[in-house]
Design an enzyme around this catalytic site. Structure first.
Site, PDB file in Angstrom:
ATOM      1  N   GLY A   1     -26.944 -62.513  18.230  1.00 31.39           N
ATOM      2  CA  GLY A   1     -25.526 -62.823  18.424  1.00 31.39           C
ATOM      3  C   GLY A   1     -25.034 -63.821  17.402  1.00 31.39           C
TER       4      GLY A   1
ATOM      5  N   GLY B   1     -21.264 -64.387  16.377  1.00 30.84           N
ATOM      6  CA  GLY B   1     -20.304 -64.769  17.407  1.00 30.84           C
ATOM      7  C   GLY B   1     -19.948 -66.237  17.359  1.00 30.84           C
ATOM      8  N   LEU B   2     -19.275 -66.683  18.404  1.00 29.74           N
ATOM      9  CA  LEU B   2     -18.726 -68.039  18.459  1.00 29.74           C
ATOM     10  C   LEU B   2     -19.791 -69.121  18.291  1.00 29.74           C
ATOM     11  CD1 LEU B   2     -16.427 -70.053  19.150  1.00 29.74           C
ATOM     12  CD2 LEU B   2     -16.903 -69.604  21.572  1.00 29.74           C
TER      13      LEU B   2
ATOM     14  N   GLY C   1     -23.017 -68.681  17.444  1.00 31.25           N
ATOM     15  CA  GLY C   1     -23.782 -68.422  16.224  1.00 31.25           C
ATOM     16  C   GLY C   1     -23.103 -69.003  14.996  1.00 31.25           C
TER      17      GLY C   1
ATOM     18  N   TYR D   1     -22.312 -60.503  35.771  1.00 29.00           N
ATOM     19  CA  TYR D   1     -22.755 -61.304  34.618  1.00 29.00           C
ATOM     20  C   TYR D   1     -23.624 -62.470  35.070  1.00 29.00           C
ATOM     21  CZ  TYR D   1     -22.343 -64.296  30.453  1.00 29.00           C
ATOM     22  OH  TYR D   1     -22.605 -65.086  29.362  1.00 29.00           O
TER      23      TYR D   1
ATOM     24  N   LYS E   1     -27.580 -63.295  34.057  1.00 26.23           N
ATOM     25  CA  LYS E   1     -27.955 -64.516  33.345  1.00 26.23           C
ATOM     26  C   LYS E   1     -28.939 -65.361  34.157  1.00 26.23           C
ATOM     27  CE  LYS E   1     -25.805 -64.516  29.367  1.00 26.23           C
ATOM     28  NZ  LYS E   1     -26.504 -64.695  28.089  1.00 26.23           N
TER      29      LYS E   1
ATOM     30  N   ASN F   1     -17.737 -74.274  29.517  1.00 27.54           N
ATOM     31  CA  ASN F   1     -16.869 -73.346  28.792  1.00 27.54           C
ATOM     32  C   ASN F   1     -16.804 -73.690  27.300  1.00 27.54           C
ATOM     33  OD1 ASN F   1     -16.035 -73.463  31.695  1.00 27.54           O
ATOM     34  ND2 ASN F   1     -14.744 -71.771  31.043  1.00 27.54           N
TER      35      ASN F   1
ATOM     36  N   HIS G   1     -12.209 -65.185  26.694  1.00 26.19           N
ATOM     37  CA  HIS G   1     -12.246 -66.366  27.546  1.00 26.19           C
ATOM     38  C   HIS G   1     -10.888 -67.048  27.525  1.00 26.19           C
ATOM     39  CE1 HIS G   1     -16.709 -65.947  26.916  1.00 26.19           C
ATOM     40  NE2 HIS G   1     -16.655 -66.182  28.202  1.00 26.19           N
TER      41      HIS G   1
ATOM     42  N   ASP H   1      -6.963 -66.849  39.891  1.00 26.75           N
ATOM     43  CA  ASP H   1      -7.402 -68.106  39.284  1.00 26.75           C
ATOM     44  C   ASP H   1      -8.895 -68.119  38.982  1.00 26.75           C
ATOM     45  OD1 ASP H   1      -5.138 -69.668  38.942  1.00 26.75           O
ATOM     46  OD2 ASP H   1      -5.228 -70.528  40.951  1.00 26.75           O
TER      47      ASP H   1
END
Length: 338
Positions: free
Chosen positions: A27, A30-31, A33, A160, A164, A189, A203, A294
């Site tokens: 990955g 990605g963010l 990485g 998910y 995990k 987050n 996200h 929410d």
């Protein structure tokens, strides 16, 4: 002293001591990485970051990690000694609610295949990236590393979350049966440059950044989904990258480690919306669509274990991280993932 020398002294006596350290980051495009790439590129003189290991960043083009044969071939090609496992099928609240089956099955397959390939390759260490969504929905706060399996996760992302959670179980199984140093990091987050800014499947922060950008361009109201009341802790991707690199060389426990800002840094989604609007210099009307879900109200995490191990670490202030992310998004709008 080079981290290679220090690390090899610590592992001397194990079956395999590698002459060269090769770190495979799944990955890697990605963010997180990209955050790791920033750290090892900008600090090549720092033995903990860059100059004593070969860093290999693999993306989806290098193989489908849902497929065992592809995963084994990737590990055989790169022959890593260490792995930072970031690859996952990820998304925000509404993607998790829409694609529950895929979020479970894809992530179960990816994680099982990566750890099996790492074991076969004889990797010295693997760090897998988890998420605070794995923690029980009904629990005391703040949550800590000992509470992962104390109850069911929130129903909105249970596919998910359970996939995990099983990484933690599998890490301990490999450790108990084979002595493997497979461990995991649990960030709160994450946000930052190089994220996926899809309007519906991303996200919360990248989705809001894209929405307010379009609202400003069109002269429309900025509409955020939900009430804005839920509370979250956010960690800048580059900060997380630095912490994961530190874990790779200095954290030798199979038990997971929460990587989070302090509890006092928790903010409401309403605060997030207003911070993003200010960074985008949006002067229009902000509305909250309360017909949208929410999700979980809060997931307050304790970073006391991290602070005991690394007391002096300074996180990027939230407003500064948002400013950098918004500026990068605007400058790269045509090419960002969206």
């Amino acid at each position: 002293m080079c981290i290679r020398d220090r690390y090899q002294r610590r592992v001397r006596g194990r079956q395999a001591i590698m002459a060269e350290l090769r770190v495979l980051v799944t990955g890697g495009s990605g963010l997180v990485g990209q955050g790791i790439q920033e750290v090892v590129t900008e600090r090549p003189e720092d033995a903990d970051a860059g100059n004593c290991a070969e860093w290999l960043f693999a993306g989806s083009k290098d193989g489908d990690l849902r497929e065992l044969n592809d995963t084994m071939a990737l590990f055989e090609r790169f022959k890593p000694t260490h792995v930072i496992h970031l690859a996952a099928n990820v998304g925000g609240l509404f993607k998790n609610m829409k694609y529950r089956v895929e979020m479970y099955r894809d992530n179960m397959a990816i994680n099982d295949n990566v750890l099996a390939a790492a074991h076969k390759q004889g990797c010295v260490k693997v760090i897998s990236m988890l998420s605070t969504c794995i923690f029980p929905d009904k629990t005391a706060y703040p949550i800590d590393e000992d509470m992962v399996h104390n109850g069911a996760p929130h129903s909105s992302n249970e596919g998910y979350a359970y996939a995990k959670r099983m990484v933690d179980v599998l890490n301990r199984c490999y450790h108990q049966q084979h002595g493997s140093m497979f461990t995991s990091a649990i960030p709160t987050n994450i946000y930052g440059r190089h994220d996926n800014f899809h309007l519906e499947d991303s996200h919360v922060i990248p989705g809001l950044i894209h929405k307010v950008y379009l609202a400003k361009q069109k002269g429309e109201d900025f509409v955020a989904w939900g009430s804005g009341a839920p509370l979250r802790q956010f960690v800048f991707a580059k900060d997380l990258g630095a912490l994961v690199v530190w874990m790779l060389w200095h954290y030798d426990s199979v038990e997971p480690l929460i990587l989070s800002t302090d509890e006092a840094d928790e903010v409401s989604i309403k605060d997030v919306v207003e911070t993003i609007a200010a960074a985008m210099e949006f002067e229009g009307k902000i509305r909250f669509d309360t017909s949208k879900a929410d999700g979980q109200f809060k997931k307050t995490a304790s970073n006391s274990k991290l602070r005991a191990l690394l007391p002096g670490y300074e996180f990027t202030p939230f407003q500064e991280g948002i400013k950098q992310t918004v500026e990068w998004f605007v400058a790269n709008y045509e090419s960002v993932r969206k």
